[in-house]
Design an enzyme around this catalytic site. Sequence first.
Site, short mmCIF file in Angstrom:
data_model
loop_
_atom_site.label_atom_id
_atom_site.label_comp_id
_atom_site.label_asym_id
_atom_site.label_seq_id
_atom_site.Cartn_x
_atom_site.Cartn_y
_atom_site.Cartn_z
N GLY A 180 -5.94 2.57 -6.21
CA GLY A 180 -5.78 2.24 -5.15
C GLY A 180 -5.37 3.52 -4.55
O GLY A 180 -5.06 3.28 -3.23
N GLN A 181 -5.95 5.04 -4.95
CA GLN A 181 -5.54 5.61 -4.40
C GLN A 181 -5.90 5.98 -3.40
O GLN A 181 -6.99 5.63 -2.91
CB GLN A 181 -5.71 7.04 -5.48
CG GLN A 181 -4.46 7.15 -6.30
CD GLN A 181 -5.36 8.00 -7.66
OE1 GLN A 181 -6.01 9.33 -7.59
NE2 GLN A 181 -5.21 7.79 -9.49
N GLY A 182 -5.14 6.91 -2.71
CA GLY A 182 -5.76 6.44 -1.10
C GLY A 182 -7.22 7.34 -0.49
O GLY A 182 -8.68 6.70 -0.12
N TYR A 218 -9.65 7.26 -3.29
CA TYR A 218 -10.81 5.79 -4.15
C TYR A 218 -11.10 4.48 -2.76
O TYR A 218 -11.56 4.08 -3.42
CB TYR A 218 -10.44 5.15 -5.01
CG TYR A 218 -10.38 6.70 -5.89
CD1 TYR A 218 -12.11 7.92 -6.15
CD2 TYR A 218 -9.07 7.18 -7.05
CE1 TYR A 218 -11.69 9.19 -7.06
CE2 TYR A 218 -9.17 8.57 -7.52
CZ TYR A 218 -10.57 9.22 -7.82
OH TYR A 218 -10.58 10.52 -8.60
#
Lengths: 588, 186
Positions: free
Chosen positions: B72-74, B76
């Site tokens: 969920g990291q920006g 990715y």
Amino acid sequence: MSSVSQELKDTSVASSKWLDAHYDPVANLYTFSSCIALSDLHGDGENKLVVGDLGTGVCHMKLKVYRGTGLLSESTLLDLPTGLVSFLMDLHEPRTPAIAVASGPFIYVYKNLRPYFKFTLPSLEVNPLELDVWSQAREDMIDPMTLKEMLEGLRDKAEIPLSVRSLRFLMLEPQEMESFVHLYKEQPIRRQTVITCIGTLKKNMADDDAVSCLVIGTENGDVYILDPEAFTILYKMSLPSTATLMDVTGQFDVEFRITVACRNGNIYILRRDSPKPKYCIELSSHPVGLVRMGKNVVVGCTDETLHGYTQKGKKLWTAYLPAPVTTMALMDLPTRGFQAVLVGLANCEVHMYRDKNLISTIKTPDVVTSICFGRYGREDGTLIMTTKGGGLIVKILKRTAVFDDRDSAPGPPIAQSIRLNVPKKTKLYVDQTLRERENAVAMHRAFQMDLSRLRLAAARAYVKALESSLAPMSASLTEPLKMNAVVQGLGPSFKLTLNIQNTAASRPVMNLAISFLYDESLYSMRTAFFKIPLLVPGLNYPIDTFVECLSDKGISDIIKVFVLREGKSAPLLTAHINMPVSEGLALN
Amino acid sequence: MGLFDKLAGWLGLKKKEVNVLCLGLDNSGKTTIINQLKPSNAQAQDIVPTIGFSIEKFRTSSLSFTVFDMSGQGRYRNLWEHYYKEGQAIIFVIDSGDKLRMVVAKEELDTLLNHPDIKHRRIPILFFANKMDLRDALSAVKVSQLLCLENIKDKPWHICASDAVKGEGLQEGVDWLQDQIRAMKT
């Protein structure tokens, strides 16, 4: 409230680069950009917002910590905060940063949101004469009025300024002096300065989580660098004026650069190994914001301008703003390699500049007084603003937002600023200009001579034309005639209409005839000779005839028309008709 | 499909395979939820932030799920759209304690719903309003309001409150998803 949020929604749709994460118009937060910081206070990977709240300016000064949309903690400050920074002071695990709040002559250091250490600025040298005068007052050798006179004398002449106590004494009414002297005469005199700005400087490593020193500017124009653990003064530098804004870069043990905007309207650049400023930028008006962007310094001034300077003080550009600057901050997104300067304006807008190009504008519901951009919570591109009315605005940069480098400010098109590639002056050009300069008189004469000759030739040709009546206007006084001809049709047959007019005032003209002259291999005419009826003055007489083009090779010729008087061979007037090329095929 | 496979399918011995995408912001609890749904002997002890994505498998009474657990990291999140085509269902996880980033979750959801690979497909979306154990967590109704879920008209969706650490509320969501997928297949 709902209308305000609606308004916010509208502006966000228009710009569509920011998400409105939070807006609290009554957050009761009054602060400036120097008293606001984002920091991972608990070492849990979630950044908190730390604000030194100025309250009303007299009371309710608070240190507030926000987490997400809510207030996490609040603790009272004793005095007005002038600056707030978050810094790592040691290498102990867990790596939780400390908060340093500068107020008055003190720096209050908080760890885990608890008071940890209080640093006091070293007191300054007191004027020995002043000390002497007060010791006399202590022993009641002089009365308050004499004390006042002596202190006034000292204030005007002495190199070392008076202490705050003496200055306050001089402001008093005569009846209050006695009690003031009694109250304070036993206490030792101290002269103390106050902190005006604070910054951080990495000690010996450039990492994000490296230990940092505190850098402070004081009212009497000194800059101190403090040891992060022992809070001793590592280095002292002096400026010609009081520092108001400060930017620090580099590492203390290697090389550093402190850019300071001062109250005298100059910017000084201090470097390691020189206790005096290395470079000086003299601004045209006072600075209100100072941001370093890469190797350049961007300064916002009170005259509604934004200037860019190199780190050696060379001016690069100036941008003109629509309203006074309220605050400035750096927008740094290292993950996207994007840097810009955010400028809060008094017309409720925040402008984003990259170099001198305005790349985006954010409309805010109130005038923004402080801006902070960075990682808040778990979101990297968060913009935090507080407003004049005490509101808190949090916006998050969209993941998909892109800023194009083009200047969105209205103004002259880019093409106008492109330099034309003007070739250098050739030797031939230089020689010619020299020759022109030397022989100007001869050249002028030659030109005038040729001009007179040209006029003569033109006049001669005109007279000849008149004499032989080659023009379509008759010049004779007895038969003033005018004629024009119109050719109609595509070919091979054309209709030729001649309009003849008698331009005399009252006399009619009689006994005229028209004849045509043409190449008989090209054209044939049904009637090549007419008699013209009596011409009444002023009326237009159209005379039609038909011309047949005999050639299908697409060539054309001139047909000459003569208006003749019976019994005279010279024509009264002549017209040349340029026949159009026949576009149709010859019928026979 | 061979005769034996068909026979096995009729007898309920072989389960149908379904690809599910697990999406949501970082730190919302996607990996924890998937971990809880796995059989207890295959569960991981400590959960670390997912890099890129990971593929997990678990079974329910009638279906065999293959879950693409996306990071969920920006940085990715731009990987998500490459897996939209394969997904037959979506699990969208929301951190109900993170009020500030609800707008970011809404933004990502809107981008997802307007993607050409998703827009015209009737694929079921299951929302987990996760971290219900937090003191200041928003209710599932509030979360669905903030995300404007009532505007999703052309896809079946369901939101359920969950606490992934304890495993509460997960089974209810997965049961709904299973019913939807079975309804679609028949």
